[in-house]
Design a protein around this motif. Structure first.
Motif, PDB file in Angstrom:
ATOM      1  N   TYR A   1       0.838  -1.204   0.000  1.00 28.16           N
ATOM      2  CA  TYR A   1       0.000   0.000   0.000  1.00 28.16           C
ATOM      3  C   TYR A   1       0.873   1.254   0.000  1.00 28.16           C
ATOM      4  O   TYR A   1       0.609   2.209  -0.742  1.00 28.16           O
ATOM      5  CB  TYR A   1      -0.945  -0.007   1.207  1.00 28.16           C
ATOM      6  CG  TYR A   1      -1.768   1.250   1.318  1.00 28.16           C
ATOM      7  CD1 TYR A   1      -2.948   1.391   0.603  1.00 28.16           C
ATOM      8  CD2 TYR A   1      -1.350   2.294   2.135  1.00 28.16           C
ATOM      9  CE1 TYR A   1      -3.700   2.553   0.698  1.00 28.16           C
ATOM     10  CE2 TYR A   1      -2.100   3.464   2.230  1.00 28.16           C
ATOM     11  CZ  TYR A   1      -3.265   3.588   1.511  1.00 28.16           C
ATOM     12  OH  TYR A   1      -4.010   4.738   1.597  1.00 28.16           O
TER      13      TYR A   1
ATOM     14  N   ASP B   1       2.443   1.617  -3.372  1.00 29.83           N
ATOM     15  CA  ASP B   1       1.437   2.043  -4.348  1.00 29.83           C
ATOM     16  C   ASP B   1       1.093   3.522  -4.217  1.00 29.83           C
ATOM     17  O   ASP B   1       0.602   4.136  -5.158  1.00 29.83           O
ATOM     18  CB  ASP B   1       0.158   1.221  -4.210  1.00 29.83           C
ATOM     19  CG  ASP B   1       0.306  -0.212  -4.697  1.00 29.83           C
ATOM     20  OD1 ASP B   1       1.307  -0.517  -5.386  1.00 29.83           O
ATOM     21  OD2 ASP B   1      -0.585  -1.027  -4.377  1.00 29.83           O
ATOM     22  N   ASN B   2       1.339   4.088  -3.035  1.00 27.64           N
ATOM     23  CA  ASN B   2       1.033   5.491  -2.794  1.00 27.64           C
ATOM     24  C   ASN B   2       2.285   6.362  -2.778  1.00 27.64           C
ATOM     25  O   ASN B   2       2.288   7.452  -2.206  1.00 27.64           O
ATOM     26  CB  ASN B   2       0.230   5.634  -1.495  1.00 27.64           C
ATOM     27  CG  ASN B   2      -1.204   5.203  -1.709  1.00 27.64           C
ATOM     28  OD1 ASN B   2      -2.011   5.948  -2.228  1.00 27.64           O
ATOM     29  ND2 ASN B   2      -1.506   3.953  -1.351  1.00 27.64           N
TER      30      ASN B   2
ATOM     31  N   PHE C   1      -8.625   1.250   2.765  1.00 27.68           N
ATOM     32  CA  PHE C   1      -7.603   0.207   2.918  1.00 27.68           C
ATOM     33  C   PHE C   1      -7.738  -0.492   4.275  1.00 27.68           C
ATOM     34  O   PHE C   1      -7.590  -1.706   4.364  1.00 27.68           O
ATOM     35  CB  PHE C   1      -6.208   0.835   2.775  1.00 27.68           C
ATOM     36  CG  PHE C   1      -5.071  -0.117   3.013  1.00 27.68           C
ATOM     37  CD1 PHE C   1      -4.823  -1.170   2.135  1.00 27.68           C
ATOM     38  CD2 PHE C   1      -4.231   0.045   4.106  1.00 27.68           C
ATOM     39  CE1 PHE C   1      -3.767  -2.038   2.350  1.00 27.68           C
ATOM     40  CE2 PHE C   1      -3.169  -0.822   4.324  1.00 27.68           C
ATOM     41  CZ  PHE C   1      -2.941  -1.867   3.448  1.00 27.68           C
TER      42      PHE C   1
ATOM     43  N   PRO D   1      -5.919  -7.125   0.341  1.00 30.50           N
ATOM     44  CA  PRO D   1      -4.965  -6.285  -0.369  1.00 30.50           C
ATOM     45  C   PRO D   1      -3.783  -7.112  -0.869  1.00 30.50           C
ATOM     46  O   PRO D   1      -3.457  -8.153  -0.298  1.00 30.50           O
ATOM     47  CB  PRO D   1      -4.494  -5.295   0.703  1.00 30.50           C
ATOM     48  CG  PRO D   1      -5.532  -5.333   1.770  1.00 30.50           C
ATOM     49  CD  PRO D   1      -6.111  -6.714   1.730  1.00 30.50           C
TER      50      PRO D   1
END
Length: 182
Positions: free
Chosen positions: A64, A67-68, A123, A175
């Protein structure tokens, strides 16, 4: 550190949660090894699987962050307990650990909401659902251990028959984990 600037409180706390998840993984590994040393293969298998699951949770958070566009830092872990005398003590520790993680996840969801981080809040939803399952399963396992009255072969038979903890392995809504799940 963020590739694009300072971290929000939510992203900083996510970095900290990676450490908590890896620590939980190591603690479950210690429990598994203890059960393995007591020739209790079903209990050992259960906690080896739990250790992998916690590792996978850490790697989901890492993915996560990646991805950010936030560079994750892979932390060390806190000390884990290795000395036990009774199976109920191990499962009690595991249950308390799951309750603590639940509070951490709730706090993360609150922080994301407070910061209007809608992606972060979304998330965290999967982790909230996961923690409900984890606490329920560990509560049941502790009840079974206590009801067995010291006869861990009954617990072994229960785990072999009920396949406790196998539900989350193929969750299509989970996820992605950095490097893939193990």
């Amino acid at each position: 550190m963020s590739k694009t600037g300072n971290l929000s409180k939510f992203h900083s706390m996510l970095q900290e949660q990676v450490r908590h998840e890896f620590t939980a993984s190591q603690q479950y590994l210690a429990l598994a090894v203890w059960f393995d040393g007591q020739d209790l293969p079903q209990l050992a298998k259960h906690f080896y699987r739990q250790a992998l699951e916690e590792r996978n949770h850490a790697m989901m958070i890492v993915q996560y962050l990646l991805d950010n566009d936030i560079a994750p830092a892979i932390p060390g872990v806190d000390n884990v307990k290795n000395d036990f005398s009774e199976a109920a003590d191990l499962v009690s520790l595991a249950l308390q650990q799951e309750k603590n993680v639940t509070e951490e996840i709730i706090n993360l969801a609150k922080i994301a909401r407070d910061e209007d981080d809608y992606k972060g809040e979304q998330f965290m939803q999967w982790f909230l659902k996961e923690q409900v399952e984890e606490v329920a399963q560990m509560t049941t396992l502790l009840n079974v251990v206590r009801r067995a009255g010291g006869n861990l072969f009954d617990v072994e038979n229960y785990l072999a028959r009920e396949s406790v903890g196998d539900d989350g392995d193929d969750d299509p809504l989970a996820p992605r984990a950095a490097g893939g799940t193990l």
